[in-house]
Motif scaffolding. Structure first.
Motif, PDB file in Angstrom:
ATOM      1  N   ARG A  53      50.295  51.250  33.919  1.00 52.25           N
ATOM      2  CA  ARG A  53      50.109  51.499  35.420  1.00 52.25           C
ATOM      3  C   ARG A  53      48.876  51.494  35.771  1.00 52.25           C
ATOM      4  N   GLU A  54      47.793  51.887  35.156  1.00 50.97           N
ATOM      5  CA  GLU A  54      46.431  51.804  35.374  1.00 50.97           C
ATOM      6  C   GLU A  54      46.033  50.174  35.238  1.00 50.97           C
ATOM      7  N   ILE A  55      46.624  49.575  34.419  1.00 51.53           N
ATOM      8  CA  ILE A  55      46.170  48.192  34.255  1.00 51.53           C
ATOM      9  C   ILE A  55      46.723  47.135  35.347  1.00 51.53           C
ATOM     10  N   ALA A  56      47.977  47.493  35.734  1.00 50.17           N
ATOM     11  CA  ALA A  56      48.941  47.070  36.790  1.00 50.17           C
ATOM     12  C   ALA A  56      48.094  47.278  38.020  1.00 50.17           C
ATOM     13  N   GLU A  57      47.361  48.366  38.386  1.00 48.71           N
ATOM     14  CA  GLU A  57      46.506  48.567  39.534  1.00 48.71           C
ATOM     15  C   GLU A  57      45.496  48.004  39.610  1.00 48.71           C
ATOM     16  N   LEU A  58      44.657  47.797  38.182  1.00 51.60           N
ATOM     17  CA  LEU A  58      43.447  47.048  38.213  1.00 51.60           C
ATOM     18  C   LEU A  58      43.674  45.636  38.681  1.00 51.60           C
ATOM     19  N   VAL A  59      44.859  45.009  38.156  1.00 54.00           N
ATOM     20  CA  VAL A  59      45.065  43.540  38.510  1.00 54.00           C
ATOM     21  C   VAL A  59      45.650  43.568  40.294  1.00 54.00           C
ATOM     22  N   GLY A  60      46.389  44.448  40.533  1.00 52.87           N
ATOM     23  CA  GLY A  60      46.755  44.160  41.839  1.00 52.87           C
ATOM     24  C   GLY A  60      47.427  42.959  42.121  1.00 52.87           C
ATOM     25  N   GLU A  61      46.708  42.242  43.235  1.00 53.68           N
ATOM     26  CA  GLU A  61      47.297  40.869  43.815  1.00 53.68           C
ATOM     27  C   GLU A  61      46.314  39.825  43.164  1.00 53.68           C
ATOM     28  N   ALA A  62      45.528  40.315  42.244  1.00 55.35           N
ATOM     29  CA  ALA A  62      44.542  39.006  41.974  1.00 55.35           C
ATOM     30  C   ALA A  62      45.409  37.851  41.552  1.00 55.35           C
ATOM     31  N   PRO A  63      44.745  36.405  41.653  1.00 61.62           N
ATOM     32  CA  PRO A  63      45.319  35.293  41.199  1.00 61.62           C
ATOM     33  C   PRO A  63      45.327  35.507  39.485  1.00 61.62           C
ATOM     34  N   LEU A  64      46.233  34.734  38.891  1.00 60.45           N
ATOM     35  CA  LEU A  64      46.409  35.125  37.535  1.00 60.45           C
ATOM     36  C   LEU A  64      45.658  33.727  37.048  1.00 60.45           C
ATOM     37  N   ASP A  65      44.385  33.744  36.535  1.00 63.82           N
ATOM     38  CA  ASP A  65      43.460  32.875  36.453  1.00 63.82           C
ATOM     39  C   ASP A  65      42.226  33.388  35.480  1.00 63.82           C
ATOM     40  N   ALA A  66      41.501  32.652  35.142  1.00 64.05           N
ATOM     41  CA  ALA A  66      40.125  32.934  34.155  1.00 64.05           C
ATOM     42  C   ALA A  66      39.085  34.028  34.609  1.00 64.05           C
ATOM     43  N   ALA A  67      39.178  34.047  36.034  1.00 66.32           N
ATOM     44  CA  ALA A  67      38.413  35.009  36.491  1.00 66.32           C
ATOM     45  C   ALA A  67      39.007  36.557  36.483  1.00 66.32           C
ATOM     46  N   LEU A  68      40.369  36.584  36.260  1.00 59.26           N
ATOM     47  CA  LEU A  68      41.135  37.753  35.998  1.00 59.26           C
ATOM     48  C   LEU A  68      41.148  38.128  34.811  1.00 59.26           C
ATOM     49  N   ALA A  69      40.948  37.257  33.738  1.00 55.64           N
ATOM     50  CA  ALA A  69      40.830  37.535  32.231  1.00 55.64           C
ATOM     51  C   ALA A  69      39.356  38.224  32.223  1.00 55.64           C
ATOM     52  N   GLU A  70      38.428  37.385  32.776  1.00 54.53           N
ATOM     53  CA  GLU A  70      36.995  38.031  32.620  1.00 54.53           C
ATOM     54  C   GLU A  70      36.853  39.485  33.017  1.00 54.53           C
ATOM     55  N   ARG A  71      37.320  39.604  34.171  1.00 51.58           N
ATOM     56  CA  ARG A  71      37.248  41.084  34.826  1.00 51.58           C
ATOM     57  C   ARG A  71      37.999  41.946  34.062  1.00 51.58           C
ATOM     58  N   LEU A  72      39.168  41.736  33.465  1.00 55.59           N
ATOM     59  CA  LEU A  72      39.805  42.646  32.505  1.00 55.59           C
ATOM     60  C   LEU A  72      38.982  42.932  31.246  1.00 55.59           C
ATOM     61  N   ASN A  73      38.422  42.031  30.533  1.00 58.07           N
ATOM     62  CA  ASN A  73      37.635  42.312  29.395  1.00 58.07           C
ATOM     63  C   ASN A  73      36.263  42.860  29.780  1.00 58.07           C
ATOM     64  N   GLU A  74      35.765  42.711  30.830  1.00 58.53           N
ATOM     65  CA  GLU A  74      34.812  43.708  31.314  1.00 58.53           C
ATOM     66  C   GLU A  74      35.095  45.117  31.640  1.00 58.53           C
ATOM     67  N   ASP A  75      36.335  45.157  32.146  1.00 54.09           N
ATOM     68  CA  ASP A  75      36.631  46.442  32.835  1.00 54.09           C
ATOM     69  C   ASP A  75      37.374  47.376  31.568  1.00 54.09           C
ATOM     70  N   CYS A  76      38.259  46.591  30.638  1.00 54.30           N
ATOM     71  CA  CYS A  76      38.653  47.539  29.719  1.00 54.30           C
ATOM     72  C   CYS A  76      38.491  46.537  28.384  1.00 54.30           C
ATOM     73  N   PRO A  77      37.146  46.817  28.009  1.00 59.20           N
ATOM     74  CA  PRO A  77      36.887  45.869  26.696  1.00 59.20           C
ATOM     75  C   PRO A  77      37.458  46.245  25.554  1.00 59.20           C
ATOM     76  N   VAL A  78      37.498  45.496  24.510  1.00 60.22           N
ATOM     77  CA  VAL A  78      37.871  45.779  23.232  1.00 60.22           C
ATOM     78  C   VAL A  78      37.314  47.087  22.551  1.00 60.22           C
ATOM     79  N   GLU A  79      36.194  47.216  22.888  1.00 64.45           N
ATOM     80  CA  GLU A  79      35.310  48.437  22.315  1.00 64.45           C
ATOM     81  C   GLU A  79      35.609  49.703  22.999  1.00 64.45           C
ATOM     82  N   GLY A  80      36.391  49.624  24.499  1.00 61.17           N
ATOM     83  CA  GLY A  80      36.496  50.790  25.116  1.00 61.17           C
ATOM     84  C   GLY A  80      37.753  51.804  24.858  1.00 61.17           C
TER      85      GLY A  80
END
Length: 155
Positions: free
Chosen positions: A11-38
């Motif tokens: 639910r939290e991830i879906a809210e973070l994504v919101g209506e953002a376009p599915l593109d490289a910028a979204l992948a970058e944002r997800l990797n910053e906001d929910c990093p592998v080490e997090g």
């Protein structure tokens, strides 16, 4: 308990994504906001393992791939469905992401790469297609599909 915690994280991830376009910028944002080490990413992997062990996640198996839809569109992840697969050095069935795909590569064993990508988040745009491939180990691949849209081609 693990199912409810899993649903809360997606639910939290879906809210973070919101209506953002599915593109490289979204992948970058997800990797910053929910990093592998997090904490979120680590907990997501733990919950996949717990769900598999408890039997509510990845209830099917074919061709060496365990899989299952954990959340239907309109559920905990809003407009997204959430599926999880467990793959180890295998090529999966060809499919098209008619509306795109947001995924997380969660290592289980070894140094798995999904379609050549290391652990972390990826985003495939609408209309993209592939044979999902894991090499170098075992991984859970969790993916969100807008409206649950996916088309298996049989190729």
């Amino acid at each position: 308990m693990s199912k409810e915690a899993f649903e809360e994280i997606v639910r939290e991830i879906a809210e973070l994504v919101g209506e953002a376009p599915l593109d490289a910028a979204l992948a970058e944002r997800l990797n910053e906001d929910c990093p592998v080490e997090g904490e979120t990413f680590r907990r997501l992997g733990e919950l996949c393992a717990e769900g598999e062990g408890d039997g509510w996640l990845m209830q099917r198996e074919a061709g060496g791939i365990r899989f299952g839809r954990a959340v239907k569109p309109g559920g905990a992840a809003g407009r997204f469905s959430v599926d999880v697969v467990r793959m180890a050095d295998v090529v999966g069935p060809h499919h098209v992401h008619t509306q795109g795909e947001i995924g997380a590569v969660l290592p289980v064993e070894g140094s798995p790469r999904f379609d050549g990508l290391p652990a972390g988040w990826y985003v495939y745009p609408p209309g993209s297609a592939h044979h999902p491939t894991v090499s170098g180990g075992t991984a859970y691949v969790l993916y969100l599909l807008p409206e649950g849209a996916i088309e298996f081609t049989g190729r």
